[in-house]
Design a protein around this motif. Sequence first.
Motif, PDB file in Angstrom:
ATOM      1  N   PRO A   1      68.926  39.354  63.141  1.00  0.00           N
ATOM      2  CA  PRO A   1      68.375  40.698  62.893  1.00  0.00           C
ATOM      3  C   PRO A   1      68.611  41.184  61.462  1.00  0.00           C
ATOM      4  O   PRO A   1      67.746  41.846  60.877  1.00  0.00           O
ATOM      5  CB  PRO A   1      69.108  41.567  63.912  1.00  0.00           C
ATOM      6  N   ASP A   2      69.772  40.842  60.880  1.00  0.00           N
ATOM      7  CA  ASP A   2      70.066  41.343  59.529  1.00  0.00           C
ATOM      8  C   ASP A   2      69.174  40.711  58.468  1.00  0.00           C
ATOM      9  O   ASP A   2      69.084  41.199  57.339  1.00  0.00           O
ATOM     10  CB  ASP A   2      71.536  41.148  59.177  1.00  0.00           C
TER      11      ASP A   2
ATOM     12  N   VAL B   1      66.468  43.105  57.070  1.00  0.00           N
ATOM     13  CA  VAL B   1      66.825  44.248  56.217  1.00  0.00           C
ATOM     14  C   VAL B   1      66.134  44.158  54.863  1.00  0.00           C
ATOM     15  O   VAL B   1      65.680  45.170  54.303  1.00  0.00           O
ATOM     16  CB  VAL B   1      68.354  44.328  56.038  1.00  0.00           C
TER      17      VAL B   1
ATOM     18  N   CYS C   1      59.787  46.015  60.920  1.00  0.00           N
ATOM     19  CA  CYS C   1      61.142  45.477  60.810  1.00  0.00           C
ATOM     20  C   CYS C   1      62.184  46.519  61.204  1.00  0.00           C
ATOM     21  O   CYS C   1      63.194  46.204  61.845  1.00  0.00           O
ATOM     22  CB  CYS C   1      61.396  44.990  59.389  1.00  0.00           C
TER      23      CYS C   1
ATOM     24  N   LEU D   1      64.885  46.142  64.187  1.00  0.00           N
ATOM     25  CA  LEU D   1      66.309  46.255  63.894  1.00  0.00           C
ATOM     26  C   LEU D   1      66.956  47.332  64.762  1.00  0.00           C
ATOM     27  O   LEU D   1      68.061  47.144  65.300  1.00  0.00           O
ATOM     28  CB  LEU D   1      66.520  46.566  62.417  1.00  0.00           C
TER      29      LEU D   1
END
Length: 223
Positions: A191-192, A195, A209, A213
């Motif tokens: 998930p990161d 970013v 996104c 997230l």
Amino acid sequence: MSYVDDDDSFGSFSDGETNDVAESPTFAVTDLLTSLGEKNQDADYLVTKGNDLVILLQQYPYIKEDLVFSAFGHRIQNLLIHSKKEVVATGYRICRYFVSDTNSIKNLMALRIDVMIVVSFAKGAGYDIEREQALKLVRRIMAVKDGVNELTLGIANAIQAIAEQIDEKMRNVCIQTMCEMSLLRPDLIRPDSLVQFIIDGPFEQSHICTIVLLAHLDSAVGR
């Protein structure tokens, strides 16, 4: 070379061929698969036969359930390692129309198609026809129930590598694919890793996104 993509008109068979297909589409598919295995055929011939096969699979999707994959899988594999990008693209399209469940995906993976997909993604912009069809196949696999479980970290990393290139034509769809893959298999797309697209864009993908997230943060596993 007459490569045909999914959004283009496929044309039609000749009258004689149409009658044969109507009488026995399974025989017609078997005949086309045999044609794809003929040695020393040029790229135009393989692309034409491949396009005809895709037409039949579109018109008679039940046929693939009657075929024994082990009997013709090596012919598809030969298309995917061909030197001409149009032939490789045709091979990916054929694979996409053979995908129906996890067993069909496993059959493709047994051909090491995951490695071939990664190789295609690593090629330059001059191979967009091939790369786009490889990505469509990946997205088709993801659309099948539990299909994403058959995808590899190598495929995920290759998609992320494309998404991180600012001038990449396939960037937006690769970011979308990353988002979908992250929700289904966060072990493949962390998930990161999303970013960077929230901060740097592209703008049209940053909100997607962000939603993904937040969905991860809202789940026990994501936290």
